[in-house]
Design a protein around this motif. Structure first.
Motif, PDB file in Angstrom:
ATOM      1  N   GLY A  43      -7.210   4.266   4.114  1.00 13.70           N
ATOM      2  CA  GLY A  43      -8.067   3.394   4.250  1.00 13.70           C
ATOM      3  C   GLY A  43      -7.663   2.068   5.126  1.00 13.70           C
ATOM      4  N   GLU A  44      -6.563   1.726   4.765  1.00  8.81           N
ATOM      5  CA  GLU A  44      -5.917   0.776   5.537  1.00  8.81           C
ATOM      6  C   GLU A  44      -5.792   1.036   7.274  1.00  8.81           C
ATOM      7  OE1 GLU A  44      -5.725  -2.499   5.096  1.00  8.81           O
ATOM      8  OE2 GLU A  44      -5.871  -2.792   2.678  1.00  8.81           O
ATOM      9  N   HIS A  45      -5.542   2.361   7.338  1.00  9.83           N
ATOM     10  CA  HIS A  45      -5.124   2.841   8.653  1.00  9.83           C
ATOM     11  C   HIS A  45      -6.413   3.143   9.348  1.00  9.83           C
ATOM     12  CE1 HIS A  45      -3.948   6.024  11.512  1.00  9.83           C
ATOM     13  NE2 HIS A  45      -3.024   5.223  11.759  1.00  9.83           N
ATOM     14  N   THR A  46      -7.400   3.402   8.568  1.00 10.74           N
ATOM     15  CA  THR A  46      -8.917   3.788   9.545  1.00 10.74           C
ATOM     16  C   THR A  46      -9.575   2.419   9.936  1.00 10.74           C
ATOM     17  OG1 THR A  46      -8.768   5.782   8.303  1.00 10.74           O
ATOM     18  CG2 THR A  46     -10.974   5.014   9.345  1.00 10.74           C
ATOM     19  N   TRP A  47      -9.383   1.330   8.546  1.00  9.79           N
ATOM     20  CA  TRP A  47     -10.594   0.288   9.002  1.00  9.79           C
ATOM     21  C   TRP A  47      -9.657  -1.030   8.647  1.00  9.79           C
ATOM     22  CZ3 TRP A  47     -12.709   4.484   5.898  1.00  9.79           C
ATOM     23  CH2 TRP A  47     -13.747   5.199   6.686  1.00  9.79           C
ATOM     24  N   GLY A  48      -8.681  -0.914   8.143  1.00 11.69           N
ATOM     25  CA  GLY A  48      -7.824  -2.245   7.824  1.00 11.69           C
ATOM     26  C   GLY A  48      -6.766  -2.649   8.698  1.00 11.69           C
ATOM     27  N   ILE A  49      -5.755  -3.061   8.043  1.00  9.46           N
ATOM     28  CA  ILE A  49      -4.744  -3.726   8.831  1.00  9.46           C
ATOM     29  C   ILE A  49      -3.688  -2.925   9.301  1.00  9.46           C
ATOM     30  CG2 ILE A  49      -3.052  -4.025   6.577  1.00  9.46           C
ATOM     31  CD1 ILE A  49      -2.939  -7.111   7.502  1.00  9.46           C
ATOM     32  N   ALA A  50      -3.543  -1.595   9.142  1.00 16.66           N
ATOM     33  CA  ALA A  50      -2.737  -0.948   9.928  1.00 16.66           C
ATOM     34  C   ALA A  50      -3.582  -0.029  10.950  1.00 16.66           C
ATOM     35  CB  ALA A  50      -2.254   0.309   8.753  1.00 16.66           C
ATOM     36  N   LYS A  51      -4.749  -0.344  11.317  1.00 24.23           N
ATOM     37  CA  LYS A  51      -5.484   0.202  12.368  1.00 24.23           C
ATOM     38  C   LYS A  51      -4.849   0.281  13.753  1.00 24.23           C
ATOM     39  CE  LYS A  51     -10.230  -0.328  13.965  1.00 24.23           C
ATOM     40  NZ  LYS A  51     -11.229  -0.981  14.052  1.00 24.23           N
ATOM     41  N   GLY A  52      -4.725   1.424  14.258  1.00 16.03           N
ATOM     42  CA  GLY A  52      -3.937   1.673  15.756  1.00 16.03           C
ATOM     43  C   GLY A  52      -2.328   1.842  15.419  1.00 16.03           C
ATOM     44  N   LEU A  53      -1.972   1.715  14.271  1.00 20.43           N
ATOM     45  CA  LEU A  53      -0.432   1.881  14.094  1.00 20.43           C
ATOM     46  C   LEU A  53      -0.293   3.620  13.966  1.00 20.43           C
ATOM     47  CD1 LEU A  53       0.398  -0.642  11.569  1.00 20.43           C
ATOM     48  CD2 LEU A  53       0.598  -0.749  14.237  1.00 20.43           C
ATOM     49  N   HIS A  54       1.007   3.910  14.316  1.00 19.76           N
ATOM     50  CA  HIS A  54       0.962   5.593  14.143  1.00 19.76           C
ATOM     51  C   HIS A  54       1.812   5.791  12.627  1.00 19.76           C
ATOM     52  CE1 HIS A  54       5.357   5.274  15.403  1.00 19.76           C
ATOM     53  NE2 HIS A  54       4.723   4.583  16.424  1.00 19.76           N
ATOM     54  N   SER A  55       2.426   4.522  12.239  1.00 23.92           N
ATOM     55  CA  SER A  55       3.283   5.028  11.129  1.00 23.92           C
ATOM     56  C   SER A  55       3.155   3.662  10.077  1.00 23.92           C
ATOM     57  CB  SER A  55       4.655   5.188  11.362  1.00 23.92           C
ATOM     58  OG  SER A  55       4.680   6.349  12.117  1.00 23.92           O
ATOM     59  N   CYS A  56       2.766   3.909   8.896  1.00 25.06           N
ATOM     60  CA  CYS A  56       2.588   2.832   7.874  1.00 25.06           C
ATOM     61  C   CYS A  56       2.808   3.366   6.391  1.00 25.06           C
ATOM     62  CB  CYS A  56       1.266   2.054   8.097  1.00 25.06           C
ATOM     63  SG  CYS A  56      -0.043   3.230   8.115  1.00 25.06           S
ATOM     64  N   ILE A  57       2.889   2.291   5.466  1.00 25.47           N
ATOM     65  CA  ILE A  57       3.036   2.909   4.220  1.00 25.47           C
ATOM     66  C   ILE A  57       2.081   1.849   3.596  1.00 25.47           C
ATOM     67  CG2 ILE A  57       5.370   3.898   4.412  1.00 25.47           C
ATOM     68  CD1 ILE A  57       6.560   1.865   2.717  1.00 25.47           C
ATOM     69  N   TYR A  58       1.440   2.480   2.307  1.00 23.71           N
ATOM     70  CA  TYR A  58       1.115   1.459   1.404  1.00 23.71           C
ATOM     71  C   TYR A  58       1.682   1.681  -0.155  1.00 23.71           C
ATOM     72  CZ  TYR A  58      -2.626  -0.189  -1.642  1.00 23.71           C
ATOM     73  OH  TYR A  58      -3.390  -0.884  -2.663  1.00 23.71           O
ATOM     74  N   ILE A  59       2.040   0.619  -0.570  1.00 22.48           N
ATOM     75  CA  ILE A  59       2.486   0.838  -2.144  1.00 22.48           C
ATOM     76  C   ILE A  59       1.628   0.008  -2.973  1.00 22.48           C
ATOM     77  CG2 ILE A  59       4.520   0.088  -3.301  1.00 22.48           C
ATOM     78  CD1 ILE A  59       5.551  -0.116  -0.116  1.00 22.48           C
ATOM     79  N   THR A  60       1.147   0.470  -4.123  1.00 20.79           N
ATOM     80  CA  THR A  60       0.657  -0.063  -5.099  1.00 20.79           C
ATOM     81  C   THR A  60       1.507  -0.410  -6.234  1.00 20.79           C
ATOM     82  OG1 THR A  60      -1.096  -0.040  -6.525  1.00 20.79           O
ATOM     83  CG2 THR A  60      -0.415   2.079  -6.293  1.00 20.79           C
ATOM     84  N   ILE A  61       1.384  -1.721  -6.574  1.00 17.99           N
ATOM     85  CA  ILE A  61       2.364  -2.217  -7.879  1.00 17.99           C
ATOM     86  C   ILE A  61       1.143  -2.487  -8.907  1.00 17.99           C
ATOM     87  CG2 ILE A  61       4.490  -3.539  -8.733  1.00 17.99           C
ATOM     88  CD1 ILE A  61       5.106  -3.900  -5.581  1.00 17.99           C
ATOM     89  N   GLY A  62       1.101  -1.557  -9.783  1.00 21.31           N
ATOM     90  CA  GLY A  62       0.032  -1.919 -10.937  1.00 21.31           C
ATOM     91  C   GLY A  62       0.552  -1.167 -11.997  1.00 21.31           C
TER      92      GLY A  62
END
Ligand code: ADP
Ligand code: ZN
Length: 290
Positions: free
Chosen positions: A111-130
């Protein structure tokens, strides 16, 4: 294009209808009980909507190996009623549409890679802490699966000597989830994390564990950006502490333009906690295009 999205969580199932632009047109939340009780409600929500595909971002562990006989199953989850449950097969059969499938956190990173803050990057990670900790990974433009899927919430950390709390993970005494998820904060300090806002020592320790984990993820996966989400990250003071401790722990070893600019390297989720459900939409879209 009308798409369905399901963010399947341990406590609730978020169902949405949306389109290829990531717009959510309708959304409901249904409590997670047993499959017998919950799944018919989910199916009846989607059935009337004439969706072209469904994407499921699911709690795990799950089987993502398309050559496996149990592809699309929830596998060894501690939620016993859902163990070995064929979630993809059920929705495919009942709805007759392509069903995309991945972990909840791979959904969020997508979601973040397609429409959010990671758009245009080739590598990213998302961590949920819940309630737990999970890590979704995109490397070189693709969701990382490997043998099954990353289980980055259970990486082992260095437990600080002054921390006498026993981990809440039943498998590991010093994993990230066991030491730093919401229930660990609650167990250690005897109060809901939400009410501990003014206790500096709580967030110092929490930030230390998060920073240790992020250093490990950075060194191993080399993401261009790290995105943090989940209930615990609603403590806004955490972010600055995490960046500070991350810098200390990395100790100058990695020198890139990204690391030099930690304010843009370690960031909060950007889609108003809709990154998971939007990622599920994208999973449906990707399956349709296959
Ligand atoms: P889940 O992980 O179940 O999908 P959340 O991401 O909302 O759900 O995480 C729930 C956890 O986050 C709980 O342990 C809760 O105590 C913690 N939490 C929720 N809101 C806050 C807050 N504002 N500050 C600190 N912790 C919070
Ligand atoms: Zn663990």
């Amino acid at each position: 294009m009308i798409l369905g999205a399901l963010e399947a969580g341990g406590t609730k199932m978020v169902c949405a209808i949306g389109n290829e632009k990531g717009e959510i047109l309708e959304q409901v939340s249904i409590p997670t009980e047993t499959p017998d009780i919950t799944v018919p409600k989910l199916i009846s929500f989607f059935r009337e909507k004439r969706i072209e595909a469904l994407g499921i971002a699911c709690f795990g562990p799950i089987d993502l190996d398309r050559s496996s006989e149990t592809y699309g199953y929830i596998t060894t989850t501690p939620k016993l009623a859902w163990q070995n449950y064929n979630i993809v097969g059920t929705f495919k059969k009942e709805l007759g549409v392509p069903v995309g499938f991945d972990t909840d956190v791979n959904g969020s990173v997508l979601g973040e890679h397609t429409w959010g803050i990671a758009k245009g990057l080739h590598s990213c990670i998302y961590i949920t802490i819940g309630t737990g900790v999970g890590v979704g990974v995109i490397v070189d433009g693709r969701l990382l699966h490997g043998m099954m899927h990353p289980e980055g919430g259970h990486i082992l950390l260095h437990k600080l000597p002054q921390d006498t709390y026993e981990s809440f993970c039943p498998f590991h005494k010093n994993c990230m989830e066991g030491l730093a998820a919401g229930p660990a904060i609650e167990g250690r300090w005897g109060q809901k994390a939400f009410y501990l806002m003014d206790r500096e020592e709580v967030w110092e320790l929490e930030a230390e564990y998060i920073a240790q984990a992020l250093v490990n993820y950075t060194l191993l996966l080399s993401p261009q950006r790290i995105i943090l989400g989940g209930g615990v990250m609603h403590q806004t003071q955490l972010l600055a502490l995490v960046r500070e401790k991350f810098k200390k722990l990395l100790n100058g070893y990695v020198k890139t333009k990204e690391i030099e600019d930690l304010e843009n390297y370690i960031v909060l989720q950007s889609l108003d906690d809709k990154q998971g459900i939007m990622g599920a939409l994208k999973l449906g879209m990707m399956e349709l295009e296959k």
